[in-house]
Design a protein around this motif. Sequence first.
Motif, mmCIF file in Angstrom:
data_model
loop_
_atom_site.group_PDB
_atom_site.id
_atom_site.type_symbol
_atom_site.label_atom_id
_atom_site.label_comp_id
_atom_site.label_asym_id
_atom_site.label_seq_id
_atom_site.Cartn_x
_atom_site.Cartn_y
_atom_site.Cartn_z
ATOM 1 N N THR A 509 0.843 -1.188 0.000
ATOM 2 C CA THR A 509 0.000 0.000 0.000
ATOM 3 C C THR A 509 0.879 1.239 0.000
ATOM 4 O O THR A 509 2.036 1.200 0.418
ATOM 5 C CB THR A 509 -0.926 0.032 1.227
ATOM 6 N N LEU A 510 0.311 2.342 -0.453
ATOM 7 C CA LEU A 510 1.025 3.616 -0.517
ATOM 8 C C LEU A 510 0.150 4.645 0.173
ATOM 9 O O LEU A 510 -0.872 5.063 -0.341
ATOM 10 C CB LEU A 510 1.281 4.006 -1.969
ATOM 11 N N ASP A 580 -8.218 5.421 -0.903
ATOM 12 C CA ASP A 580 -7.368 4.620 -1.790
ATOM 13 C C ASP A 580 -8.266 3.700 -2.594
ATOM 14 O O ASP A 580 -8.754 2.688 -2.089
ATOM 15 C CB ASP A 580 -6.378 3.819 -0.947
ATOM 16 N N GLU A 667 2.333 -1.599 -9.123
ATOM 17 C CA GLU A 667 1.411 -0.892 -8.235
ATOM 18 C C GLU A 667 2.094 -0.584 -6.905
ATOM 19 O O GLU A 667 2.761 -1.430 -6.322
ATOM 20 C CB GLU A 667 0.168 -1.749 -8.000
ATOM 21 N N ALA A 668 1.915 0.666 -6.438
ATOM 22 C CA ALA A 668 2.496 1.144 -5.179
ATOM 23 C C ALA A 668 4.007 1.278 -5.248
ATOM 24 O O ALA A 668 4.670 1.386 -4.219
ATOM 25 C CB ALA A 668 2.098 0.252 -3.997
ATOM 26 N N GLN A 670 7.437 3.112 -5.527
ATOM 27 C CA GLN A 670 7.969 4.433 -5.244
ATOM 28 C C GLN A 670 9.489 4.337 -5.305
ATOM 29 O O GLN A 670 10.083 3.408 -4.770
ATOM 30 C CB GLN A 670 7.497 4.971 -3.891
ATOM 31 N N ARG A 761 6.773 8.843 -7.446
ATOM 32 C CA ARG A 761 5.693 7.858 -7.356
ATOM 33 C C ARG A 761 4.515 8.326 -8.185
ATOM 34 O O ARG A 761 4.536 9.417 -8.772
ATOM 35 C CB ARG A 761 5.269 7.648 -5.906
ATOM 36 N N LYS A 767 -4.303 4.298 -8.415
ATOM 37 C CA LYS A 767 -2.938 3.770 -8.437
ATOM 38 C C LYS A 767 -2.621 3.232 -9.831
ATOM 39 O O LYS A 767 -3.193 2.235 -10.269
ATOM 40 C CB LYS A 767 -2.781 2.686 -7.370
#
Length: 802
Positions: A509-510, A580, A667-668, A670, A761, A767
């Motif tokens: 998760t971000l 989210d 996905e997510a 960074q 990111r 996302k």
Amino acid sequence: MHTHTNAGRWGGPVALVGALALVASLGGCDDGEGADALPDDGLPNAPVCAYDDNLGPESAATLGADAVQGALCPVEDADWYAVTVPPGAGLLSVSLAMDTPLSPVEPTYALRRRTGDLPVVASPGAVGVGEPLALTHCVAPGDYWLVVRDQNDDAQDRRNRYTLQISTAPDPDPTEPDGSPEAARPLAAGEAVEARLACRSDEDWYAITVGDQPLVRVTLTMPVARLQPRVRLVTPDGQTLLDETNLGGARVETVITRALAVRTPGPLFVVVSDDDGVDSDPEVAYRLQVDLGDELDVNEPNDRAAEASDLMGLTCGEAWSEWRAVEGSLAVPGDPDWFRLPLMGCERGVIEAEWTLDEAGLDDAGRRALQAQLQGSLALVVGHGPSRCMADADCRLLNLPCRSGWDCAGLGNTCAAEGRCAGAAACLKEALCGGFRVERRHSPAASPEAPVPEHRVRLSAPLDGQRLAYLRVADVGADGADPQRLYSLRVRVRRDPDEHEPSNLYAPTLLQSDPTDVQVDHAIAHNWVPVHACGGGEGREKGVLDQGVDQAVPDLAVVDMAVVDQAVVDMAVRDQAVPDLAVPDLAVPDLGPRDMAVPDLAVPDQAVPDAGPRDQGAPDADLLDAGPLDASPADASTPDMGFMGVPGLVDGCCGPDDWIEGAISYEADQDWYAYAHPCPGEDCMVRIRYEVEGGPVDPFWQIYRGDSLWFDTVLAVAEAPDQAPRQGSFGGTAPGDQCFYAFQGHRGGRDTPYFYSLRVRDLLPVKDWAPGQRYRFCIEKVADQCVSPPCVISPNGECDTP
């Protein structure tokens, strides 16, 4: 009451003096082993055994419905009682308890048939010291002996007595006797039957026949009862095909529904019992139904990781592999499907997987109803080499100590209360415990008025050395199913084009609330980038990405970055305020191989700090995952300071070969980069030059000083299905540039320089990711002091805007 004095046992009155003398000479009226070890021995006026006459079959007392008392004394004492189970009765309940739980004896009993060598037909099993017994046995009408004794015949109780009571009743289960394969009751497909587990060790056997329809669906329901219901599917040769238990049957209602594809037609047995055969409840009935049907899921059985179906042919190359696709079904509640993925060349790879449920032929109302009943879940599970296992129960926790979730990065990011990382409760085929790398779930419409979303789940995650991975498909709550609807699962892999990976500690998760210190520490330890000294000049000509950049895009270096879309100025507020959401249905562009003059991104040897190797190499073949990345700083050795004694400071402005390239590949994702203070003890102006290809990723760049956010206006970006390519710069000395510089008060040292960090990111809430959408940047020191304009020193010594 069947207790007597010593005089009764010795056949006549005995003088008190003589009796006491005899008692003293006999050590307390008992002669068993260990008798003289009791604390009463040798004490004045110590109690003596209350002897009784029911010492064997010939002297047994008759036991009726009334309670009786007796004593287990001396050692090896056994009290015999005559018991009759009348015609029509099939249950015998026995209650046996000491008057106090602090007795030295372990009271038990055996029910013996009054025939031949007196065979035992019922007993309570092992008991504890002073533990009361209250059990019901299934017995045929007739005459029996009930023998009460100490469990090991090695203890006595001179002070306390036991209370014994029995009762008989008809067996409420009309199908009895059915406790063996030979006595099994035939059960037709679709037929429901009600019965009871009325006594200890009761088992109800049912016979079914599997023919052309190979799917056997067993459903067992039962209200809360004084037992833990268990149901098994057994072959005639004794092989167990299915075994399910509700261990909470004494607290919650039992609902067990399981399906199994039987590969060989023929007879089978369904067996219903208590989990260990000890408990029973004649007052509560269970309901059993067995259905036969066609098996749509050809991958079954794959309900456990150890039974996972293989999806072969996944190799991480320069481009995406072909999709590997399979169909299956979630036919019954609690039926997960496991798939095993052998991988090749994925030392630095990316995986994408997609699960879709077929909703063909349903209108919106039908789709809403289906999604309320069944909500798909898709999880990526990887093995943890140090965590060996024999069964799923061994894998609730991994052999990985932790103090926070970041010590479990890449393996669920969850530190359990026991101080170990949480596992996936799955023992993989390789006898290694699995950990959740990422799990994604389908979310139905938030309200009846909202559009019905497509029943699809997607995930994407990094692969950093795994040679095997697993995918698990399930219903979110394990309580939904639809045997008539197939799902499709497809998966593909590729090599991550971002050569700087892993550039962060991975989490699925971000969130804005994620701590930045662990990511900054990781960047400092593993991902330094140089700063190019321009000597006060404006630098050489830019190098640009040769594909995907519209040359007509204006140079953003002269844009007034203070006048930006307010939706992206304060991302600390935006990230907390926007939920989210699920990943949108966006086509991820793949730019494919590039046969153009892409600049060589290698940094000159003198400019690259020696931060240790970034590629850890492939793990040992029997280890699926080496565990989370090391978040600790680099080793204590003196880094290569490069030009002018500053780590990463390189003479000359950015040239075509000096750019750092990356991508938001999953996905997510960074990407964190650290660069050292380019002018320690002084002020100097800094500029970041950037170029970004067009695509679905909304490139959001942030600059941190230490662990604190400094600038998040590097690129003006908003959420969009497709971003246009762009190029420009942030900072510098031109009018309108941001006040972006290295401050003299940010102090470090030769061996411990002060670091700034750049994070790249995707912009939330949607996302996005795209391995083919490249970005690149280069950092320059463009002035040796804080110039004005644009920089003005405020009273606190920091740079302020004009």
